[in-house]
Write a protein that holds these residues in place. Structure first.
Motif, PDB file in Angstrom:
ATOM      1  N   ARG A   1       0.988  -1.166   0.002  1.00 34.97           N
ATOM      2  CA  ARG A   1      -0.034  -0.004   0.090  1.00 34.97           C
ATOM      3  C   ARG A   1       0.963   1.261  -0.045  1.00 34.97           C
ATOM      4  N   GLN A   2       2.029   1.275   0.864  1.00 45.14           N
ATOM      5  CA  GLN A   2       2.629   2.379   0.846  1.00 45.14           C
ATOM      6  C   GLN A   2       3.387   2.572  -0.387  1.00 45.14           C
ATOM      7  N   LEU A   3       3.877   1.626  -1.121  1.00 42.39           N
ATOM      8  CA  LEU A   3       4.385   1.555  -2.581  1.00 42.39           C
ATOM      9  C   LEU A   3       3.549   2.134  -3.571  1.00 42.39           C
ATOM     10  N   LEU A   4       2.283   2.030  -3.479  1.00 40.75           N
ATOM     11  CA  LEU A   4       1.172   2.537  -4.553  1.00 40.75           C
ATOM     12  C   LEU A   4       1.183   3.818  -4.398  1.00 40.75           C
ATOM     13  N   VAL A   5       1.423   4.367  -3.146  1.00 41.61           N
ATOM     14  CA  VAL A   5       1.480   5.772  -3.047  1.00 41.61           C
ATOM     15  C   VAL A   5       2.706   6.504  -3.450  1.00 41.61           C
ATOM     16  N   SER A   6       3.963   5.762  -3.332  1.00 42.17           N
ATOM     17  CA  SER A   6       5.085   6.029  -3.757  1.00 42.17           C
ATOM     18  C   SER A   6       5.146   6.230  -5.291  1.00 42.17           C
ATOM     19  N   ASN A   7       4.307   5.274  -6.022  1.00 44.18           N
ATOM     20  CA  ASN A   7       4.331   5.282  -7.364  1.00 44.18           C
ATOM     21  C   ASN A   7       3.738   6.403  -7.698  1.00 44.18           C
ATOM     22  N   LEU A   8       2.681   6.871  -7.066  1.00 41.87           N
ATOM     23  CA  LEU A   8       2.030   8.115  -7.452  1.00 41.87           C
ATOM     24  C   LEU A   8       2.894   9.464  -7.537  1.00 41.87           C
ATOM     25  N   ILE A   9       3.889   9.200  -6.536  1.00 43.19           N
ATOM     26  CA  ILE A   9       4.791  10.529  -6.306  1.00 43.19           C
ATOM     27  C   ILE A   9       5.850  10.382  -7.448  1.00 43.19           C
ATOM     28  N   VAL A  10       6.386   9.287  -7.696  1.00 41.87           N
ATOM     29  CA  VAL A  10       7.379   9.094  -8.811  1.00 41.87           C
ATOM     30  C   VAL A  10       6.670   9.306 -10.101  1.00 41.87           C
ATOM     31  N   SER A  11       5.492   9.067 -10.184  1.00 41.55           N
ATOM     32  CA  SER A  11       4.769   9.106 -11.767  1.00 41.55           C
ATOM     33  C   SER A  11       4.756  10.735 -11.769  1.00 41.55           C
TER      34      SER A  11
END
Length: 221
Positions: free
Chosen positions: A120-130
């Motif tokens: 779940r944390q990495l999904l939010v990280s993906n939003l940031i990096v994207s």
């Protein structure tokens, strides 16, 4: 849609103005011939016409450049709108996924073993990096600024875990991508990640924030 229609009208106006200018320029010699008085010095008129012709070419080129710049500007604005629409859809989909843990199974499995909470944390990280990748491909900042962002991001445990897991997916995504900016983004991210790893262990997620001070007990009466 209203903005797109407005830009299309602007392009049509530019095109109409350029065509009208060409038509006026082409008709001017004939108008001069019809309006010239009898006995006019045509050699002098020819010299004037040549000078006018050179100026008209410059004017026509300037009008054409204006049309090209207008079209290029509209293409950039359309691309920005498309990227923002994609971002909005991505945010909504991620929010839906985070609203119910069962929806995590609808995504691809992690490249590395991890807990459900970490995913779940990495999904939010993906939003940031994207978001940063979109800004970079739109030339909103350069490689130096991107490297500074990512090196700072990869200092943390979650950011570093994100690229360790998802970096290979970014590579597969951009292998055949014709956009050189996307390939450059992955290259800069790889280097920033390597530099962060070389600097030492990441900042643990548990150490991101200091605990609040203990509550002071009320004074006894």
């Amino acid at each position: 849609m209203a903005r797109l229609s407005g830009r299309r009208r602007s392009t049509a106006a530019w095109g109409s103005a350029a065509m009208a200018s060409f038509a006026i320029i082409a008709a001017t010699p004939f108008l001069l011939d019809g309006l010239a008085p009898h006995g006019m010095d045509w050699n002098r008129l020819s010299d004037i016409s040549q000078t006018y012709g050179a100026l008209s070419v410059l004017f026509s080129a300037a009008a054409l450049v204006g049309v090209v710049l207008s079209i290029a500007h509209q293409a950039r604005q359309t691309r920005i709108q498309n990227v923002e629409s994609h971002r909005s859809a991505h945010r909504e989909l991620t929010a839906l996924t985070l609203s119910d843990p069962d929806f995590l199974l609808c995504w691809e499995p992690p490249n590395t073993p991890m807990t459900r909470e970490r995913w779940r944390q990495l999904l939010v990280s993906n939003l940031i990096v994207s978001m940063w990748s979109s800004d970079f491909t739109l030339n909103l900042f350069d490689e130096h600024a991107l490297r500074a962002l990512l090196q700072d991001y990869f200092r943390g445990e979650i950011g570093r875990a994100y690229w360790a897991n998802s970096g290979p997916s970014w590579h597969r995504l951009t292998e055949s991508d014709p956009d050189s900016r996307m390939r450059a983004f992955v290259r800069v991210a790889d280097r920033a990640f390597a530099a962060a790893v070389a600097d030492g262990p990441p900042v643990p997620a548990a150490a991101y924030f200091t605990p609040p001070p203990p509550a002071t007990p009320p004074h006894a009466p």
